[in-house]
Motif scaffolding. Structure first.
Motif, PDB file in Angstrom:
ATOM      1  N   GLN A 159       0.823  -1.229   0.031  1.00 50.10           N
ATOM      2  CA  GLN A 159      -0.075   0.078  -0.157  1.00 50.10           C
ATOM      3  C   GLN A 159       0.913   1.275   0.017  1.00 50.10           C
ATOM      4  OE1 GLN A 159      -2.950  -0.114  -0.928  1.00 50.10           O
ATOM      5  NE2 GLN A 159      -4.418  -1.162   0.397  1.00 50.10           N
ATOM      6  N   ALA A 160       1.885   1.331   0.618  1.00 51.70           N
ATOM      7  CA  ALA A 160       2.942   2.414   0.882  1.00 51.70           C
ATOM      8  C   ALA A 160       3.457   2.566  -0.424  1.00 51.70           C
ATOM      9  CB  ALA A 160       3.895   2.042   2.050  1.00 51.70           C
ATOM     10  N   GLN A 183       1.071   4.366  -3.071  1.00 54.10           N
ATOM     11  CA  GLN A 183       0.991   5.632  -3.016  1.00 54.10           C
ATOM     12  C   GLN A 183       1.832   6.843  -3.475  1.00 54.10           C
ATOM     13  OE1 GLN A 183      -0.148   6.430   0.834  1.00 54.10           O
ATOM     14  NE2 GLN A 183      -2.010   5.715   0.722  1.00 54.10           N
TER      15      GLN A 183
END
Length: 139
Positions: free
Chosen positions: A135-136, A139
């Motif tokens: 997820q990091a 982004q």
């Protein structure tokens, strides 16, 4: 000289298994608890459940007082025959051996009982961290 007590078989005791006639065996001695049932502090049903059987284990599990043990003398009928005493001891020995083997098998299995949950927790933690890092990066 003391009079020898009446000898009874487990089969004879088993015939006295209802509210009209309730006999129980405690420590190889036979007691007629029919008349005592209504007075029994634990309730009459407790006695009727054990009627016609060896109630030693149930009796000892409750932890009866010295007074209760003295009161038992009033209901004494006789003792089990030597043959039934031997058979009862054999049954108890087999039960003890079974309990002992179960405990030994459980001892060996105790460490393995927590491996699966710990392994699952580690796997979930690794997957969650992987998900967070994915997820990091997105982004």
């Amino acid at each position: 000289m003391a009079e020898e007590s009446k000898r009874l078989t487990l089969a004879e005791v088993a015939e006295h298994n209802d509210k009209k006639s309730s006999w129980i065996v405690i420590h190889e001695k036979v007691y007629d608890v029919t008349k005592f049932a209504e007075e029994h502090p634990g309730g009459e049903e407790v006695l009727f459940e054990q009627a016609g059987k060896d109630a030693t284990e149930a009796f000892e599990d409750v932890g009866h007082s010295t007074d209760a043990r003295d009161l038992m003398k009033n209901f004494f009928v006789g003792e089990l025959t030597e043959e039934d005493k031997k058979n009862a001891k054999k049954v108890k020995e087999r039960m003890f051996a079974t309990d002992k083997s179960l405990n030994e098998s459980n001892e060996g299995g105790n460490w393995s009982s927590w491996i699966l949950p710990v392994g699952f927790a580690v796997a979930v933690t690794v997957l969650y961290r992987y998900y967070l890092s994915y997820q990091a990066q997105a982004q």
